[in-house]
Design a protein around this motif. Structure first.
Motif, PDB file in Angstrom:
ATOM      1  N   ASP A 184       0.843  -1.192   0.000  1.00 10.45           N
ATOM      2  CA  ASP A 184       0.000   0.000   0.000  1.00 10.45           C
ATOM      3  C   ASP A 184       0.879   1.243   0.000  1.00 10.45           C
ATOM      4  OD1 ASP A 184      -2.103  -1.775   0.167  1.00 10.45           O
ATOM      5  OD2 ASP A 184      -2.627  -1.268   2.232  1.00 10.45           O
ATOM      6  N   VAL A 185       0.487   2.242  -0.738  1.00  6.84           N
ATOM      7  CA  VAL A 185       1.221   3.508  -0.788  1.00  6.84           C
ATOM      8  C   VAL A 185       1.003   4.244   0.535  1.00  6.84           C
ATOM      9  CG1 VAL A 185       1.396   5.752  -1.944  1.00  6.84           C
ATOM     10  CG2 VAL A 185       1.049   3.667  -3.289  1.00  6.84           C
ATOM     11  N   ALA A 186       2.089   4.728   1.125  1.00  5.56           N
ATOM     12  CA  ALA A 186       2.015   5.492   2.370  1.00  5.56           C
ATOM     13  C   ALA A 186       1.288   6.808   2.125  1.00  5.56           C
ATOM     14  CB  ALA A 186       3.418   5.765   2.907  1.00  5.56           C
ATOM     15  N   ALA A 187       0.566   7.277   3.131  1.00  4.85           N
ATOM     16  CA  ALA A 187      -0.191   8.531   3.014  1.00  4.85           C
ATOM     17  C   ALA A 187       0.711   9.689   2.587  1.00  4.85           C
ATOM     18  CB  ALA A 187      -0.887   8.847   4.329  1.00  4.85           C
ATOM     19  N   GLY A 188       1.973   9.687   3.016  1.00  5.28           N
ATOM     20  CA  GLY A 188       2.907  10.748   2.659  1.00  5.28           C
ATOM     21  C   GLY A 188       3.282  10.768   1.195  1.00  5.28           C
ATOM     22  N   ASP A 189       3.002   9.680   0.473  1.00  3.77           N
ATOM     23  CA  ASP A 189       3.289   9.611  -0.959  1.00  3.77           C
ATOM     24  C   ASP A 189       2.048   9.854  -1.809  1.00  3.77           C
ATOM     25  OD1 ASP A 189       6.015   9.219  -0.720  1.00  3.77           O
ATOM     26  OD2 ASP A 189       5.845   7.039  -0.652  1.00  3.77           O
ATOM     27  N   LEU A 190       0.985  10.341  -1.167  1.00  5.00           N
ATOM     28  CA  LEU A 190      -0.248  10.680  -1.868  1.00  5.00           C
ATOM     29  C   LEU A 190      -0.549  12.157  -1.691  1.00  5.00           C
ATOM     30  CD1 LEU A 190      -2.564   7.706  -0.810  1.00  5.00           C
ATOM     31  CD2 LEU A 190      -1.379   7.988  -2.990  1.00  5.00           C
ATOM     32  N   ILE A 191      -1.082  12.771  -2.716  1.00  2.00           N
ATOM     33  CA  ILE A 191      -1.620  14.118  -2.611  1.00  2.00           C
ATOM     34  C   ILE A 191      -3.127  13.935  -2.563  1.00  2.00           C
ATOM     35  CG2 ILE A 191      -1.885  16.352  -3.729  1.00  2.00           C
ATOM     36  CD1 ILE A 191       0.829  15.818  -5.070  1.00  2.00           C
ATOM     37  N   GLY A 192      -3.721  14.255  -1.427  1.00  4.56           N
ATOM     38  CA  GLY A 192      -5.126  13.951  -1.198  1.00  4.56           C
ATOM     39  C   GLY A 192      -5.236  12.560  -0.607  1.00  4.56           C
ATOM     40  N   SER A 193      -6.437  12.055  -0.522  1.00  5.79           N
ATOM     41  CA  SER A 193      -6.647  10.722   0.046  1.00  5.79           C
ATOM     42  C   SER A 193      -7.909  10.112  -0.536  1.00  5.79           C
ATOM     43  CB  SER A 193      -6.741  10.799   1.569  1.00  5.79           C
ATOM     44  OG  SER A 193      -7.846  11.593   1.945  1.00  5.79           O
ATOM     45  N   PHE A 194      -7.974   8.812  -0.458  1.00  7.46           N
ATOM     46  CA  PHE A 194      -9.167   8.098  -0.869  1.00  7.46           C
ATOM     47  C   PHE A 194     -10.171   8.147   0.276  1.00  7.46           C
ATOM     48  CE2 PHE A 194      -5.773   6.177  -3.409  1.00  7.46           C
ATOM     49  CZ  PHE A 194      -6.319   6.267  -4.684  1.00  7.46           C
ATOM     50  N   PRO A 195     -11.458   8.242  -0.017  1.00 11.97           N
ATOM     51  CA  PRO A 195     -12.449   8.309   1.051  1.00 11.97           C
ATOM     52  C   PRO A 195     -12.555   6.977   1.795  1.00 11.97           C
ATOM     53  CG  PRO A 195     -13.538   8.117  -1.072  1.00 11.97           C
ATOM     54  CD  PRO A 195     -12.067   8.294  -1.347  1.00 11.97           C
ATOM     55  N   ALA A 196     -13.083   7.038   3.004  1.00 15.28           N
ATOM     56  CA  ALA A 196     -13.269   5.818   3.809  1.00 15.28           C
ATOM     57  C   ALA A 196     -14.217   4.848   3.121  1.00 15.28           C
ATOM     58  CB  ALA A 196     -13.785   6.177   5.199  1.00 15.28           C
ATOM     59  N   SER A 197     -15.131   5.373   2.320  1.00 16.33           N
ATOM     60  CA  SER A 197     -16.067   4.551   1.555  1.00 16.33           C
ATOM     61  C   SER A 197     -16.418   5.325   0.282  1.00 16.33           C
ATOM     62  CB  SER A 197     -17.324   4.277   2.376  1.00 16.33           C
ATOM     63  OG  SER A 197     -18.191   3.402   1.693  1.00 16.33           O
ATOM     64  N   THR A 226     -16.681  11.397  -8.107  1.00 16.68           N
ATOM     65  CA  THR A 226     -15.352  11.308  -8.687  1.00 16.68           C
ATOM     66  C   THR A 226     -14.343  11.678  -7.612  1.00 16.68           C
ATOM     67  OG1 THR A 226     -16.174  11.921 -10.876  1.00 16.68           O
ATOM     68  CG2 THR A 226     -13.816  12.162 -10.503  1.00 16.68           C
ATOM     69  N   VAL A 227     -13.297  10.874  -7.492  1.00 21.71           N
ATOM     70  CA  VAL A 227     -12.235  11.105  -6.517  1.00 21.71           C
ATOM     71  C   VAL A 227     -10.921  11.184  -7.285  1.00 21.71           C
ATOM     72  CG1 VAL A 227     -10.987  10.117  -4.558  1.00 21.71           C
ATOM     73  CG2 VAL A 227     -13.464   9.787  -4.741  1.00 21.71           C
ATOM     74  N   LYS A 228     -10.090  12.174  -6.959  1.00 27.23           N
ATOM     75  CA  LYS A 228      -8.767  12.256  -7.578  1.00 27.23           C
ATOM     76  C   LYS A 228      -7.717  12.283  -6.476  1.00 27.23           C
ATOM     77  CE  LYS A 228      -8.410  17.250  -7.951  1.00 27.23           C
ATOM     78  NZ  LYS A 228      -8.090  18.391  -8.773  1.00 27.23           N
ATOM     79  N   VAL A 229      -6.637  11.531  -6.700  1.00 27.21           N
ATOM     80  CA  VAL A 229      -5.535  11.435  -5.751  1.00 27.21           C
ATOM     81  C   VAL A 229      -4.239  11.444  -6.552  1.00 27.21           C
ATOM     82  CG1 VAL A 229      -4.459  10.016  -3.967  1.00 27.21           C
ATOM     83  CG2 VAL A 229      -6.946  10.107  -4.122  1.00 27.21           C
ATOM     84  N   GLY A 230      -3.252  12.199  -6.090  1.00 25.39           N
ATOM     85  CA  GLY A 230      -1.957  12.249  -6.752  1.00 25.39           C
ATOM     86  C   GLY A 230      -0.978  11.293  -6.103  1.00 25.39           C
ATOM     87  N   TYR A 231      -0.067  10.758  -6.903  1.00 24.37           N
ATOM     88  CA  TYR A 231       0.984   9.856  -6.416  1.00 24.37           C
ATOM     89  C   TYR A 231       2.323  10.553  -6.566  1.00 24.37           C
ATOM     90  CZ  TYR A 231       4.216   5.884  -6.273  1.00 24.37           C
ATOM     91  OH  TYR A 231       5.264   5.026  -5.965  1.00 24.37           O
ATOM     92  N   VAL A 232       3.081  10.662  -5.478  1.00 24.94           N
ATOM     93  CA  VAL A 232       4.401  11.295  -5.524  1.00 24.94           C
ATOM     94  C   VAL A 232       5.495  10.345  -5.035  1.00 24.94           C
ATOM     95  CG1 VAL A 232       3.533  13.664  -5.367  1.00 24.94           C
ATOM     96  CG2 VAL A 232       4.047  12.403  -3.265  1.00 24.94           C
TER      97      VAL A 232
END
Length: 128
Positions: free
Chosen positions: A68-81, A87-93
């Protein structure tokens, strides 16, 4: 100035479908790109379906190597549900070569969903 179309490489990780079970996408190769964004789009939820989405990363395409990608490597987050008709957008860094998505069925019947990984900041442009 270059238009966006010639600077990105979208990959359909989950085709638009009604999911009735957990879906793990194929590995998406980020080689040649310096950014990635994930877009999850949902439609109807049936039978009180509860689904979650996450991103995993690896240096190989071997299924057991993905974490799983660590929260620190994401811009934004996926919702709990995942919510219906959203539409959900999340960046990967992060710095791994491969990513994949996992849409997990926690309960209920189904959800209409799709996931696109948008690879950006291409090393070579235009992107075919």
């Amino acid at each position: 100035m270059r238009d966006l179309t010639h600077s990105i490489g979208p990959v359909q990780a989950v085709k638009p479908v009604v999911l009735t079970a957990t879906d793990t996408s194929a590995a998406v190769d980020l080689a040649g790109f310096n950014a990635a964004g994930i877009v999850v789009s949902t439609g109807a939820i049936a039978g009180s379906g509860d689904f979650t989405a996450k991103l995993q990363e690896s240096d190989t395409t071997t299924s057991g190597d993905f974490d799983d990608v660590a929260a620190g490597d994401l811009i934004g987050s996926f919702p709990a549900s995942l919510a219906a008709d959203s539409t959900v957008k999340v960046g990967y860094v992060g710095n791994k070569r491969y990513v994949r998505t996992v849409v997990t069925k926690n309960s209920g019947t189904s959800i209409a969903a799709s996931v696109v990984v948008i690879r950006g900041h291409a090393d070579t442009r235009p992107v075919a």
